[in-house]
Design an enzyme around this catalytic site. Sequence first.
Site, PDB file in Angstrom:
ATOM      1  N   HIS A 100       1.390  -0.917  -0.256  1.00 17.19           N
ATOM      2  CA  HIS A 100       0.143   0.110  -0.326  1.00 17.19           C
ATOM      3  C   HIS A 100       1.078   0.978   0.030  1.00 17.19           C
ATOM      4  CE1 HIS A 100      -3.169  -2.637   0.963  1.00 17.19           C
ATOM      5  NE2 HIS A 100      -2.491  -3.082   1.489  1.00 17.19           N
ATOM      6  N   ARG A 283      -1.482  -4.360  -6.220  1.00 21.07           N
ATOM      7  CA  ARG A 283      -0.300  -6.180  -6.293  1.00 21.07           C
ATOM      8  C   ARG A 283       0.798  -6.443  -6.776  1.00 21.07           C
ATOM      9  NH1 ARG A 283      -6.392  -4.753  -6.756  1.00 21.07           N
ATOM     10  NH2 ARG A 283      -7.808  -5.667  -5.087  1.00 21.07           N
TER      11      ARG A 283
END
Length: 408
Positions: A100, A283
């Site tokens: 993140h 991702r």
Amino acid sequence: MEQLLGAVRPYAWGSRITIPELLGRPVPAPHPEAELWMGAHPGDPSRVVGADGVERSLLELVEADPVGQLGSRCAERWGDRLPFLLKILAAEEPLSMQAHPSAGQAAEGHAREEAAGIPRDAPNRNYPDPTAKPELVCALTEFHALAGFRDPRRTVSLLRAIETPGLAKYADLLAAQPDPDGLRTLFTTWITMPQPALDELLPEVLDACVLHVKDHGEFEPECRTILELGETHPADAGVLAALLLNRLTLRAGEAIYLPAGNLHLYLHGTAVEILANSDNILRCGLTPKHVDVPELLRVVDFACGDMPVLRGRPTGRMAVYRTDAPEFELARVEWAAGADEAVELDCAGPQILLCTSGELRLRAADGKEASLRRGESMWLAAADPAVHARPAGGQPAHLFRATPGVCT
């Protein structure tokens, strides 16, 4: 002090038993239930049950009265947005490998994608909002995860232990530079590897892991994880990337904090998770969803070493999981059988209370009372008076409390 009804998220990696059983519903459920959300996330806000029995969206309540619901300090910083989201996470299968962004990266990325006209719900959108997404996960059962880059020297030992002709040069590469820069080079090489080369290397690695497990080698848990990931994602570079991460087994009450840039993957188990109220995910793999390698490399933090395990810092009867995240703070209270001590729950901002075991009696300073049973949660607005909680019926009880970090 009002009852909070969470939202169930039916992701494919979830359990058909854990969340239904926690909520007192028949098991197994018809479909996997992966997460129970408690908060004001725009995608699936919880509902607050008023004294009149009417259910209202927590998101709408906060937007209508941010100061009353969040408190002046919290509203000044976060506007009309509850800054955290509390979850029950029930992982029956591994999630995607992800990281993140920091607040700065999220703001810049969001502005860039807005200017490019990428719809916020587009599958290739990396930054649907301009905020950071730190996380903390606290185990309720034995919980397995990969998180943070292992010390490169230990990783070299792992690669040597399962060495194959195709893997040897990569072990040599990291051994020559066992530091964050060396990890970045190896990680980048693997996740950008052409598919034909990956299709040749991965079977070698998996066969070597099988032999290591049969021999009960030093890295047996790591190799079992690689085999599990390789079985479900046989052509995915994320399987190789998993070789670089710390393999963790958390016991109930133990937690890990995942700041910006931490590459991680939840494998299996049940946990309470608290995170910033954001959808920004980069991702790495092990997923059919969008993977943006250049953006991922901008975000991932290649700092390395053992991943700290948090057990909660005692503050009276409460154990508090301290982090540097301003968006949230998680605390845990446990009562043994026969205990009857009351714990005061007070905060300058909002609180969500979640009972994960037993039953609790709540009494507010204005005389209002309520019960909180296993699987139930309660919303306390900033304007509400302080609440005291104590166990009911002489049985063991566990309570989690979520607040903004700026309230403490």
